[in-house]
Design a protein around this motif. Structure first.
Motif, short mmCIF file in Angstrom:
data_model
loop_
_atom_site.label_atom_id
_atom_site.label_comp_id
_atom_site.label_asym_id
_atom_site.label_seq_id
_atom_site.Cartn_x
_atom_site.Cartn_y
_atom_site.Cartn_z
N LEU A 77 41.56 49.75 93.89
CA LEU A 77 41.44 48.74 92.82
C LEU A 77 43.07 48.49 92.17
O LEU A 77 43.36 47.42 92.05
CB LEU A 77 40.53 49.03 91.85
CG LEU A 77 40.32 48.14 90.41
CD1 LEU A 77 39.95 46.57 91.20
CD2 LEU A 77 39.43 48.76 89.60
N ASN A 78 43.67 49.77 91.97
CA ASN A 78 44.81 49.56 91.49
C ASN A 78 45.80 48.68 92.35
O ASN A 78 46.92 47.84 91.80
CB ASN A 78 45.52 50.76 91.08
CG ASN A 78 45.00 51.81 89.75
OD1 ASN A 78 44.72 50.81 88.84
ND2 ASN A 78 44.90 52.93 89.60
N ILE A 79 45.72 49.05 93.58
CA ILE A 79 46.87 48.59 94.60
C ILE A 79 46.45 47.06 94.55
O ILE A 79 47.31 45.99 94.72
CB ILE A 79 46.69 48.98 96.07
CG1 ILE A 79 47.01 50.79 95.98
CG2 ILE A 79 47.55 48.45 97.13
CD1 ILE A 79 46.41 51.35 97.33
N ASN A 80 45.34 46.64 94.67
CA ASN A 80 44.77 45.39 94.87
C ASN A 80 45.22 44.57 93.66
O ASN A 80 45.68 43.25 93.45
CB ASN A 80 43.35 45.23 95.00
CG ASN A 80 42.96 45.86 96.39
OD1 ASN A 80 43.74 45.60 97.43
ND2 ASN A 80 41.62 46.08 96.57
N SER A 81 45.14 45.12 92.37
CA SER A 81 45.41 44.49 91.02
C SER A 81 46.77 44.40 91.07
O SER A 81 47.35 43.09 90.42
CB SER A 81 44.90 45.41 89.93
OG SER A 81 43.63 45.58 90.07
N TYR A 82 47.58 45.07 91.59
CA TYR A 82 49.06 45.23 91.24
C TYR A 82 49.33 43.87 92.34
O TYR A 82 50.31 43.27 91.85
CB TYR A 82 49.67 46.34 91.86
CG TYR A 82 51.13 46.68 91.78
CD1 TYR A 82 51.62 46.33 90.34
CD2 TYR A 82 51.92 46.81 92.77
CE1 TYR A 82 52.95 46.36 90.44
CE2 TYR A 82 53.56 47.00 92.57
CZ TYR A 82 53.80 46.79 91.23
OH TYR A 82 55.19 46.82 91.20
N LEU A 83 49.11 43.79 93.48
CA LEU A 83 49.33 42.71 94.35
C LEU A 83 48.69 41.26 93.77
O LEU A 83 49.71 40.54 93.58
CB LEU A 83 49.00 42.85 95.78
CG LEU A 83 49.09 41.45 96.49
CD1 LEU A 83 50.43 41.40 96.88
CD2 LEU A 83 48.33 41.14 97.64
#
Lengths: 372, 307, 373
Positions: C179-185
């Motif tokens: 979720l963090n990776i996706n949110s960052y992108l």
């Protein structure tokens, strides 16, 4: 140490023959008095260290006693922590009989635990009385293959077992992580990837009346069995000869290869069983927590016990007691968590150095009582 | 896209990784060669490495000089080596066991005294931009070589030459090959072994300083992931030859860079297995080059683990 | 059994040998009666790791400052029988009645094993795993929607990147990390939809050299802004700064490590959460078993924006933050595909931060270079 040959030997000399009961006691006492004295010396040196840090050794040791051995809870805490160390130490002590230094028991713990976790689904339908032994067998077998392979590489390929077992441990942890996060992952284990949980009847419970799981009893029994094997069977005798001198053993027709593979596999089986017990008694499934460092602590236990399986029991308990007290020491004395590591370091150096004292005190050697 | 190297990124990353990651392995294994050639094994260099990392970082922070940190780490390492050497000179004290105990003590003391230095930022060791000629920032980064790496290469050659051509090297080898012969020559094996172990400890301490002062370049309790232990193993792999230690360290460091590099070009499945590459590779080479019949070439005869 | 007279006598006997009255730990019942509350915090790593554990320790420090509260702490406690016994040791020897075992892996089986033995005590676990009817009533979960923080991180990254590639050093491909990776992108793509995010998994929560290697690999791959999700971001931040990359922090404030390269960071605000819970306990009010919050609830906060953040970035950052604070904002919003081409959100479909579907996330969105296994 307070007792020297002059203190006691002089008084005993006229009245006692060296083959009396006192002589037998004296011969046995050396193996107890020297390590105990070294333990006290190590504790004293660490006490000096604490003084340089402005902390009270008296407060420290009373906390260690209290949290490790002082209450019923403390004993349960200590014994729970000792459980995996017993089996992990056997993984070092058994091959050591053949002169092999195996330092990769961690790998066998991980593979044993992984095997148990992987079989959880297949054995879920079995009653505990059937399933648990099968689970233990799987864990032990996985560990036996892992460390037995190290022994085989040693004998048949001449690969150094110390480095091979260490490499195999790193490989085992990588394999475990790969499988637990990939093919063997329970989809329900969201944020802590694990294998599917063990069915209830396959879990190992606590021993009656205490909060310590059966793994401790298994460990103690394994130590006793290992002692019988080494001390009371021809296999153990043959292993000791081969450990002393491989060529002499081969000349005498001893099956050195089978001994090496057998003893390493047996040690690996112990560590694999430890992994299986971690899964069945503590974690409930196999996951990254399996690589908890017990394998490395086991090396220490085995060396301190001079690879004597019976001595492993008190050494593991002592070590576990130190670890059990770490939290209370942190909280009460505002000392870092590494304090107990330092304590263990001092104590172990002292005990290992005390090896040099064996045979130096005439009091322990009745045949020398009359001399001089 | 500008600066995109495609698949060339992998060999470049392996080269860069080999240079970055190999230095601690190189120093520790060189130190261990010195010790083992004298007939003793010091399994505790992991603890020396960690204590060197801590003391180096602490002194660099307190003095403001990274080189003072390196010296402090070397001094601390030699003290650990000296303790090992002296204790093992006592009759019947087992060098492997003392090594394991000192590993514990070194790590314990490093963690104990290192708490106040986790947060502060100490000065880093300088790097030499050997890639100045290249346009590509990746090549420049890969060839940012730390001075200690170069010192390590020089040290490897020096140790090799020492064993080959100097009196000191000869003394160490004689002591390592036969205690009795050494005594017959009027040498004092215990003294020579103790000094060799102390020198070995100093090397391991410097390896630790590299970890905390250059790469990864900070002090914390997880700074070493077993480099000290692995480096001791690499000595056997390198057959007690200092030059081979250099290649073993490079191989091991480069293989360690494989995992991240493959992910960065899109090979992302099974990264745990790529991360295990250095261990698999070392084991493979070891199996291929060992032999059940002939004794290990280069092994000092007095060494307990190869007897 | 641990409250038996035997154990109590032994405690007192051991205590007599000690200097100071601290050893005479009152039993839990006594502690509650006297109005003095002892709170225990347990960390999986060192409490000054610039990251996950430090964030919790800062919360504990805020509790320590409260009147009538004693705080006991233990660090480097493994997710094994260690943590079970650490909890019980705090209960038996210190009279702790409220525990915060902060690592995610402490919950199952460890807290679930210990909590039923002490039904009158309270175990608060960080992670949001508690389920009504499944888990003991004296256990509670709390967690923060920090993905929103990574989305805001992504906005600053999107403005800062020159190469159009941003990087993420991640420990393991678990839902929270994904979720963090996706949110960052997606935050970065709110600035420029052509931006991609390269992720490298290290496989461990704390492994210094691998984290440094991963950061270097990202730099070599052309990424010029980086963030991470490992326990201690110090190594990633320092390595990235030495490669001239811009930094987005995580867990705690890392601005000291990146100087002018530090854009902003997504931080936990456990001080707020912990002092609230302790205050409620002291007032005799119940703590809900399941507490979650985001930026609006002050569970999560952002580091102050750094000097490298442009005015345009600052404006979009502030506007988005205001939008999030209003409520109803969704990062995962259709139409959206994952990076294997599967539709994960259809046109008009949106997953708000509190949506449980996000807690079993097993995909990386389109534009993330990397794979979940």
């Amino acid at each position: 140490m307070a007792i020297t040959d002059r203190d006691m030997g002089a008084g005993l000399r006229p009245s006692l023959a060296p083959d009396g009961w006192l002589a037998a006691l004296a011969r046995r006492a050396e193996a107890v008095v020297i390590p105990l004295g070294a333990l006290l010396a190590g504790l004293a040196v660490f006490g000096l260290f604490l003084l340089t840090q402005g902390k009270s050794p008296a407060e420290f040791y009373s906390l260690v006693y209290k949290a490790g051995f002082g209450t019923w809870f403390s004993w349960q805490n200590t014994l729970s922590r000792a459980a995996p160390l017993l089996l992990a130490a056997l993984c070092v002590a058994l091959p050591a009989r053949l002169g092999l230094v195996v330092i990769g028991g961690e790998g066998a713990i991980v593979t044993g635990g992984l095997a148990a976790g992987a079989l959880a689904g297949a054995l879920a339908g079995l009653p505990g009385g059937v399933g648990l032994p099968l689970l233990a067998l799987a864990g032990g077998l996985a560990g036996a293959v892992w460390i037995g392979a190290v022994g085989a590489l040693r004998h048949y390929r001449g690969v150094n077992e110390t480095i091979a077992s260490l490499l195999m441990a790193y490989i085992a942890i990588a394999l475990m992580n790969h499988l637990v996060e990939g093919p063997l992952r329970d989809p329900a284990s969201l944020n802590k990837p694990s294998t599917a949980p063990l069915a209830e009847q396959l879990r190992i419970g606590d021993m009656p009346g205490m909060d310590v799981h059966w793994g401790f009893a298994v460990g103690v029994l394994a130590c006793i069995a290992a002692w019988v094997l080494i001390d009371r069977t021809t296999w153990g005798f043959a292993a000791r000869i081969a450990g002393g001198n491989v060529r002499a053993a081969q000349v005498q027709g001893l099956p050195v290869g089978r001994l090496i593979v057998g003893f390493t596999a047996l040690g690996g089986a112990c560590a694999g069983l430890a992994g299986m017990i971690e899964v069945a008694a503590v974690h409930g499934s196999a996951n990254a927590s399996l690589a908890g460092g017990f394998g490395y602590t086991g090396i220490l236990v085995a060396f301190l016990a001079r690879h004597n399986p019976l001595a492993i029991i008190p050494v593991a308990i002592l070590l576990a007691g130190f670890e059990a007290s770490s939290g209370l020491v942190q909280r009460r004395m505002d000392l870092p968590d590494a304090t107990v590591l330092v304590l263990q370091g001092f104590v172990f150096v002292a005990i290992l150095v005390s090896e040099t004292l064996y045979g130096r005190f005439r009091v322990f050697a009745p045949e020398r009582w009359r001399a001089a | 896209m500008e600066g995109d190297l495609g698949l060339w990124a992998i060999p470049l990353a392996i080269l860069g990784g080999a240079i970055r990651v190999s230095t601690p392995f190189l120093f520790v294994s060189l130190g261990e060669v010195l010790t083992e050639r004298s007939g003793r094994i010091n399994l505790g260099l992991e603890g020396t490495l960690v204590f060197g990392a801590m003391s180096g970082y602490a002194v660099a922070y307190l003095t403001g000089s990274a080189w003072a940190g390196v010296l402090a780490a070397a001094a601390a390492g030699s003290v650990f080596g000296l303790v090992h050497g002296v204790l093992c000179s006592l009759p019947r004290v087992n060098d492997i066991a003392i090594g394991i105990a000192l590993m514990l003590l070194g790590m314990g003391l490093a963690f104990y005294f290192g708490k106040p230095f986790i947060q502060p930022v100490a000065p880093d060791l300088p790097a030499i931009p050997l890639g100045w000629w290249a346009e590509s920032p990746q090549v420049q980064a890969a060839l940012r070589v730390n001075v200690l790496f170069l010192v390590g290469i020089v040290a490897a050659v020096a140790v090799w030459w020492m064993f080959r051509a100097t009196r000191v090297g000869l003394l160490i080898r004689v002591v390592g090959d036969s205690t009795d012969a050494a005594r017959a020559m009027g040498l004092r094996p215990a003294v020579i072994r103790t000094l060799a172990t102390a020198a070995g400890g100093a090397f391991a301490g410097v390896g630790g300083a590299y970890l905390s002062l250059f790469y990864p370049g900070s002090w914390n309790e997880g700074i070493s992931s077993g480099q000290g232990l692995m480096a001791v193993a690499l000595v056997i792999f390198a057959r007690w030859n200092p030059i081979a230690c250099f290649w073993a360290a490079i191989l091991f460091g480069g293989a360690g860079a494989l995992g991240p590099a493959l992910q960065s070009v899109g090979v992302t499945e099974g990264y745990y297995l790529f991360y295990a590459a250095p261990y698999v590779l070392t084991l493979g080479v070891l199996i291929a080059t060992s032999s059940p019949t002939r004794a290990m070439t280069g092994a000092p005869a007095e060494l307990s683990i190869t007897k | 059994m641990n409250h038996s007279p035997l154990s109590r006598r032994a405690v007192l006997k051991g205590g007599a040998a000690l200097a100071g009255a601290a050893a005479l730990a009152p039993l839990p019942q006594r502690a509650a009666a006297s109005g003095n509350l002892t709170v225990g915090f347990i960390y999986v790593g060192p409490k000054d790791d610039f990251g996950y554990n430090q964030a919790h320790a800062e919360g504990a420090a805020a509790v320590k400052a409260m009147e009538g509260v004693t705080v006991v702490e233990e660090e480097n406690v493994a997710e094994t029988i260690d943590v079970q016994k650490s909890m019980e040791s705090m209960i038996n020897f210190d009279g702790t009645t409220l525990l915060f075992p902060t690592s995610f892996g402490y919950f199952d089986p460890h807290i679930l094993e210990v909590a039923p033995k002490y039904p009158e005590l309270r175990f608060q676990h960080c992670g949001g795993l508690w389920q009504e009817g499944v888990h003991p009533g004296n256990v509670g979960s709390y967690f923060g929607y920090i993905g929103m923080g990574q989305y805001l991180n992504g906005i600053t990254a999107g403005h800062a990147t020159q190469t159009g590639k941003i990087g993420f050093v991640a420990a393991k491909p678990i839902p929270q990390v994904l979720l963090n990776i996706n949110s960052y992108l997606l935050g970065a793509r709110a600035v420029d939809p052509s931006i991609t995010c390269q992720v490298i998994f290290t496989g461990e929560w704390s492994l210094a050299v691998k984290e440094a290697e991963a950061t270097n690999a990202l730099a070599d791959a052309g990424c010029d802004v980086v963030t991470c999700h490992v326990d201690g971001p110090k190594v990633v931040m320092e390595t990235a700064a030495s490669r001239g990359m811009f930094l987005n922090g995580y867990h705690a404030d890392q601005s000291a490590l990146g100087a002018d390269k530090y854009l902003t960071g997504a931080e936990w605000n456990w001080a707020q959460v912990y002092t609230d819970m302790v205050r409620a306990t002291m007032a005799g009010e119940p703590i809900p078993n399941f507490v979650r919050g985001g930026l609006a609830e002050n569970f999560v906060k952002m580091s102050p924006l750094g000097p490298a953040v442009s005015d345009a970035a600052r404006n979009q950052f502030e506007a988005t933050r205001a939008e999030i604070l209003k409520g109803g904002f969704a990062v995962i919003e259709g139409p959206l595909k994952d990076n294997r081409g599967n539709v994960i959100a259809a046109e008009g479909q949106a997953f708000e931060e509190s949506d449980v579907a996000l807690e079993s996330m097993d995909y990386l969105v389109e534009g993330v270079v990397g794979s979940t296994s």
